[in-house]
Design a protein around this motif. Structure first.
Motif, PDB file in Angstrom:
ATOM      1  N   ARG A 107       5.972  -0.523 -13.934  1.00 19.38           N
ATOM      2  CA  ARG A 107       6.982  -1.573 -14.125  1.00 19.38           C
ATOM      3  C   ARG A 107       7.619  -2.070 -12.836  1.00 19.38           C
ATOM      4  O   ARG A 107       8.352  -3.052 -12.855  1.00 19.38           O
ATOM      5  CB  ARG A 107       8.082  -1.079 -15.071  1.00 19.38           C
ATOM      6  N   VAL A 108       7.365  -1.406 -11.704  1.00 15.67           N
ATOM      7  CA  VAL A 108       7.923  -1.916 -10.442  1.00 15.67           C
ATOM      8  C   VAL A 108       7.310  -3.297 -10.186  1.00 15.67           C
ATOM      9  O   VAL A 108       6.087  -3.422 -10.161  1.00 15.67           O
ATOM     10  CB  VAL A 108       7.616  -0.967  -9.259  1.00 15.67           C
ATOM     11  N   PRO A 109       8.157  -4.338 -10.039  1.00 21.81           N
ATOM     12  CA  PRO A 109       7.606  -5.699 -10.001  1.00 21.81           C
ATOM     13  C   PRO A 109       6.598  -5.955  -8.888  1.00 21.81           C
ATOM     14  O   PRO A 109       5.676  -6.753  -9.063  1.00 21.81           O
ATOM     15  CB  PRO A 109       8.853  -6.588  -9.834  1.00 21.81           C
ATOM     16  N   THR A 110       6.748  -5.272  -7.736  1.00 23.60           N
ATOM     17  CA  THR A 110       5.814  -5.527  -6.644  1.00 23.60           C
ATOM     18  C   THR A 110       4.389  -5.089  -6.982  1.00 23.60           C
ATOM     19  O   THR A 110       3.434  -5.574  -6.381  1.00 23.60           O
ATOM     20  CB  THR A 110       6.242  -4.790  -5.355  1.00 23.60           C
ATOM     21  N   TYR A 111       4.250  -4.192  -7.940  1.00 14.68           N
ATOM     22  CA  TYR A 111       2.912  -3.694  -8.279  1.00 14.68           C
ATOM     23  C   TYR A 111       2.018  -4.827  -8.759  1.00 14.68           C
ATOM     24  O   TYR A 111       0.960  -5.095  -8.168  1.00 14.68           O
ATOM     25  CB  TYR A 111       3.041  -2.587  -9.340  1.00 14.68           C
ATOM     26  N   LYS A 112       2.447  -5.517  -9.781  1.00 12.63           N
ATOM     27  CA  LYS A 112       1.643  -6.633 -10.314  1.00 12.63           C
ATOM     28  C   LYS A 112       1.628  -7.817  -9.344  1.00 12.63           C
ATOM     29  O   LYS A 112       0.592  -8.433  -9.124  1.00 12.63           O
ATOM     30  CB  LYS A 112       2.216  -7.088 -11.666  1.00 12.63           C
ATOM     31  N   ASP A 113       2.806  -8.102  -8.750  1.00  8.52           N
ATOM     32  CA  ASP A 113       2.905  -9.241  -7.826  1.00  8.52           C
ATOM     33  C   ASP A 113       1.887  -9.139  -6.698  1.00  8.52           C
ATOM     34  O   ASP A 113       1.156 -10.090  -6.416  1.00  8.52           O
ATOM     35  CB  ASP A 113       4.298  -9.298  -7.174  1.00  8.52           C
ATOM     36  N   ASP A 152      12.836  -8.312  -0.864  1.00  2.00           N
ATOM     37  CA  ASP A 152      11.606  -7.939  -1.574  1.00  2.00           C
ATOM     38  C   ASP A 152      11.488  -6.436  -1.803  1.00  2.00           C
ATOM     39  O   ASP A 152      10.748  -5.991  -2.676  1.00  2.00           O
ATOM     40  CB  ASP A 152      10.379  -8.435  -0.787  1.00  2.00           C
ATOM     41  N   PRO A 155      13.676  -3.567  -5.229  1.00  2.00           N
ATOM     42  CA  PRO A 155      13.195  -2.781  -6.378  1.00  2.00           C
ATOM     43  C   PRO A 155      12.727  -1.382  -5.973  1.00  2.00           C
ATOM     44  O   PRO A 155      12.847  -0.444  -6.754  1.00  2.00           O
ATOM     45  CB  PRO A 155      12.018  -3.613  -6.912  1.00  2.00           C
TER      46      PRO A 155
END
Ligand code: TRP
Ligand code: SF4
Length: 400
Positions: A107-113, A152, A155
């Motif tokens: 769920r850490v946003p940078t993972y998918k981004d 950035d 998170p």
């Protein structure tokens, strides 16, 4: 042990540029005078995305350290080291991985981004998923409470806080915690104990954060506490477990206002940078050929600084008088664009002068840099070892 401590890291991705200087390094230089600081090269983090091109990491690492030193990061004030030379980070990463829910990482946003952004690369790896956890280990291993980062990275700091909290909750619990904590309070001495209780009540009942801070200060001053009692009393302020790991706060670095040569944000991927130690000739050429307001085709055409990237540079580098001269001269075609660029060229060259000077000594004698890093690694390892002792013990690995 819970004193103020600043920690930050940077991946060795290549030569640093003026955007890094204005966005990050100037801030580090300021912080090193205010707090004990640790700054490190996150070479393992670089490998999470560059695992198939390891050839660049080593050179980038040393060049980056020279860039830091050139910018004024001072090894007599701050501890500079390389992540992979403090293998305790990896041990903490492993131990934390035991209790890290997969869902939290996913769920850490940078993972998918980042996966989407770097789509040419296969980033469905174990290491990349664990990126924020490795970062948490970097921070928590020094019990650093302040982490200067850009927006950035927020998170990741939040994630580190959650990991610290979960760790303390799982491993800081003792059957007789409350009783032990009460005994420890008495060890503070009558006067301090009373104040501690008051501050604790004020924090717990009224959420008074100042009271919490004062209580932390009180505990830091208390000399005669054992490590265990100290952890209990820190934890007791906020809940019912020992505080073995410290929850860090992001020290948000103001968004860098440093524009690139084309008016977009300065960034390697836009190919619009001036590197920190770029030669004077190249700097001059880059600025002289910068695009300006496209409306100024001829010298006699009036322009609008708002539509010109050179103006963005004036905002960073020029005083009021010069800025007025630009505004007026541009809008009335009183000055030409080359003329307008001169003060910018001069200011950038002047800013870089001390950087070139500082760097030269290290370029001439690379062992100086090696020694700075060797010292830093040694200091960092000592600090890391202290935390690891507590962590191993808390997790039942104190095999003596
Ligand atoms: N992820 C950070 C970045 O890309 C670098 C980093 C690694 C870091 N470990 C850290 C930053 C610990 C602060 C604290 O910028
Ligand atoms: Fe830009 Fe200066 Fe030329 Fe105006 S005069 S367009 S601000 S470079």
């Amino acid at each position: 042990m819970y004193a103020e401590r600043v920690l930050s890291g940077m991946r060795p991705t290549g030569r640093l540029h003026l955007g890094h200087y204005h966005g990050v390094l100037k801030n580090w230089v300021k912080l090193q005078n205010e707090y004990p600081c640790l700054f490190f090269v996150a070479d393992w983090h670089a490998l999470t995305t560059a695992y198939d091109e390891p050839g660049t990491i080593e050179e980038n690492t040393w060049e980056m350290v020279i860039d830091w030193l050139a910018a004024g990061v001072d090894p007599s004030l701050a501890t500079l080291f390389i992540q992979s030379r403090v293998p305790e980070h990896a041990e903490l990463h492993l131990l934390l991985s035991m209790m890290t829910p997969l869902g939290w990482l996913e769920r850490v946003p940078t993972y998918k981004d980042q996966q989407e952004k770097l789509e040419h690369k296969d980033l469905s790896t174990y290491g990349f998923l664990g990126y924020p956890l490795l970062q948490s280990a970097d921070i928590l291993i020094y019990r650093a409470n302040r982490v200067p980062v850009g927006e950035d990275q927020v998170p990741h700091i939040e994630f580190s806080r959650e990991i610290a909290r979960r760790f303390n909750h799982l491993y800081g619990r003792e059957a007789d915690f409350e009783e032990k904590a009460r005994t420890a309070v008495k060890k503070l001495g009558a006067k301090r104990a009373k104040l501690y209780e008051e501050l604790r009540t004020r924090f717990q009942q009224e959420g008074d954060h100042q009271a919490l801070e004062r209580a932390h200060a009180l505990l830091e001053e208390a000399q005669n506490l054992s490590m265990g009692d100290r952890e209990r009393l820190f934890g007791f302020l906020e809940g019912s477990s020992k505080m073995i790991l410290v929850e860090p706060d992001a020290l948000l670095t103001e968004a860098a206002k440093m524009p690139g040569l084309d008016g977009q944000k300065m960034s390697k991927s836009y190919n619009n940078t001036i590197s920190l130690r770029e030669g004077a000739e190249s700097v001059t050429k880059k600025i002289r050929t910068m695009q300006t307001d496209p409306a100024r085709v001829r010298r006699t055409d009036v322009g609008d600084p708002e539509k010109c990237p050179v103006w963005q540079f004036h905002l960073v580098y020029s005083d009021e008088g010069t800025k007025q001269w630009v505004q007026q001269g541009c809008r009335s075609a009183g000055i030409g664009c080359i003329e307008c660029k001169h003060p910018v060229i001069d200011a950038v060259l002047k800013e870089q002068e001390p950087m070139h000077e500082r760097a030269q000594a290290y370029i001439d004698d690379p062992t100086l840099v090696r020694n700075i890093i060797a010292d830093g690694c040694e200091r960092a390892r000592k600090l890391a070892a202290e935390t690891m002792r507590d962590v191993r013990e808390a997790m039942g690995l104190n095999h003596t």
